[in-house]
Design an enzyme around this catalytic site. Structure first.
Site, mmCIF file in Angstrom:
data_model
loop_
_atom_site.group_PDB
_atom_site.id
_atom_site.type_symbol
_atom_site.label_atom_id
_atom_site.label_comp_id
_atom_site.label_asym_id
_atom_site.label_seq_id
_atom_site.Cartn_x
_atom_site.Cartn_y
_atom_site.Cartn_z
ATOM 1 N N GLU A 78 0.940 -1.182 0.067
ATOM 2 C CA GLU A 78 0.122 -0.162 -0.053
ATOM 3 C C GLU A 78 0.940 1.193 -0.008
ATOM 4 O O GLU A 78 0.558 2.330 -0.571
ATOM 5 C CB GLU A 78 -0.927 0.090 1.287
ATOM 6 N N GLU B 290 10.216 0.998 2.171
ATOM 7 C CA GLU B 290 8.960 1.297 2.697
ATOM 8 C C GLU B 290 8.763 -0.091 3.878
ATOM 9 O O GLU B 290 8.012 0.029 4.598
ATOM 10 C CB GLU B 290 7.844 1.316 1.706
#
Length: 456
Positions: free
Chosen positions: A137, A210
């Site tokens: 995401e 991330e």
């Protein structure tokens, strides 16, 4: 942005209250977020299920309803219209389409509201707690084929006229909603998001940034783990409330995807490999496994044309939808207990909840409504019978009033106390809950709904 079911419920309930009290920017956004709550699309299909039309080519009816010019016919013909409805309370025309080439479902809501909303959702059930849906995401919004910049999401936050811009990881799906009152800005946001989710510029460095990577400041120190999601979930797991709610959910769902943490367990995140990371995107981020939502006063034909620019590049992939099915968890016939210890100081206190798995089959609309009413009667106010007895018991500092949770495919019910100084009182708390439910059940058999509320 990872949403646990507990945080999600409080947040979505707050947004729904805003919807009833305010208009404008949040009105359409709330509509999208409420509609996205269930991967089964129950809230969405309720909007359109009254028509019950057969599937047929979309061009003719859309032309009639919306005055579409003949030049748009070729685009509209790329979709089948499955259902249509009019929601008079909101002045809304609702059309449910299916993209012929890929099978992607598209819900188009036309209303006289200048705040336009778009969202695309993929069903993304994880098989472990490495947090791959959550990391993806974040990662897909770090540059794409058409927008090869480092962080287009940050640039949009700074430079667009959006009224809403975010993404959410649920336990079984990932949602990407945007909203804007300016038509050109809105379609620019839609372009960026569609290109991001379908053509992200994913590299091993993206996973390191991330997700997780090793880090060391000087040679005298040991290696440590760092990463955007890793650091975020370390914060989440430092909360006893969050740890408790996750343990309860995973205990209720030992055999399906809800038994792992889609947000990521810091102990498991560093085991995520590049192969599993990129493989997860290829497996689930396909139009066949997506559902798309439009809301606002923009032209339906323009919506479909923009969407087809991206969907048309793909072929149908039936396995994508089949592989993402969340299997039903069977209910157990007897209760069971779990105990989990977390780090705490000298003044650490106990959290205790009773948790139920409500159903192991799909609830119909009447059952869902009845459960919602019952939840409100039991826990909806400080004087509701179950809430009141727990609060007045004095056995804990505050009531865990999660109550009914319908965010997941199967409903759950949670109630208890936290801030319990004496852990031996947990059995007494359990007895209070079960006794109250027994008395309420007895009253319900004797009185009407209004009489029940007064007697309880």
């Amino acid at each position: 942005c990872f949403l646990s079911t507990k945080r999600l419920r409080r947040w979505s309930n707050g947004m729904r209250r805003q919807m009833s009290a305010r208009v404008g920017a949040f009105q359409a956004t709330t509509t999208w977020l409420t509609a996205a709550r269930s991967i089964r699309w129950a809230p969405l299909t309720r909007l359109v299920n009254r028509a019950g039309l057969q599937c047929y080519p979309a061009r003719k009816i859309v032309t009639t309803m919306l005055g579409t010019a003949p030049k748009d016919s070729a685009t509209i013909a790329k979709y089948d219209l499955l259902k249509e409805d009019t929601i008079s309370e909101y002045g809304a025309k609702v059309l449910l389409f299916k993209h012929k080439k890929t099978g992607a479902e598209v819900l188009s809501v036309s209303v006289p509201d200048e705040n336009k909303v778009f969202g695309i959702t993929f069903r993304t059930p994880p098989s472990d707690s490495t947090g791959v849906p959550h990391i993806l995401e974040h990662s897909v919004l770090c540059g794409s084929r058409k927008y090869p910049v480092k962080e287009p999401f940050v640039e949009l936050l700074k430079g667009s006229m959006n009224t809403f811009l975010n993404a959410f990881t649920y336990p079984d799906r990932t949602c990407y909603p945007v909203a804007s009152q300016n038509l050109k800005d809105f379609y620019n946001l839609v372009n960026v998001y569609l290109d991001a989710v379908l053509h992200p510029a994913l590299t091993p460095w993206t996973l390191k940034q991330e997700g997780w990577h090793y880090e060391i400041e000087n040679t005298s120190q040991t290696l440590t783990y760092k990463g955007v999601v890793f650091n975020e979930m370390k914060g989440v797991y430092s909360s006893p409330d969050a740890v408790h709610s996750r343990a309860a959910q995973q205990a209720l769902f030992p055999d399906n995807t809800y038994g792992v943490d889609s947000g990521g367990d810091p102990a498991a995140i560093p085991t995520l490999s590049w192969e599993n990371f990129i493989g997860f995107h290829k497996k689930y981020y396909h139009p066949t496994n997506s559902r798309v939502f439009f809301y606002g006063d923009d032209d339906v034909a323009a919506r479909l044309a923009l969407l087809d620019e991206y969907l048309g590049e793909f072929e149908a992939l039936p396995a994508a939808r089949q592989d993402s099915v969340v299997h039903w968890q069977k209910k157990k016939s007897t209760p069971w207990n779990i105990e989990q210890k977390v780090a705490g100081g000298a003044d650490a206190k106990t959290i205790f909840t009773l948790n139920w798995l409500i159903n192991d089959h799909k609830l119909d609309e009447e059952e869902e409504l009845a459960l919602g009413v019952l939840d409100d009667l039991l826990m909806g106010t400080p004087v509701a019978p179950l809430y009141k007895r727990l609060r007045e018991s004095g056995l804990g500092e505050s009531v865990v009033s999660d109550g009914l949770d319908t965010v997941l495919q199967q409903a759950t019910y949670t109630v208890g106390l936290k801030g319990i100084a004496d852990a031996s009182k947990c059995a007494e708390i359990e007895a209070i809950i079960l006794d109250t439910l027994s008395k309420v059940s007895h009253l319900a058999r004797r009185f009407s709904l209004a009489e029940f509320s007064e007697q309880a």
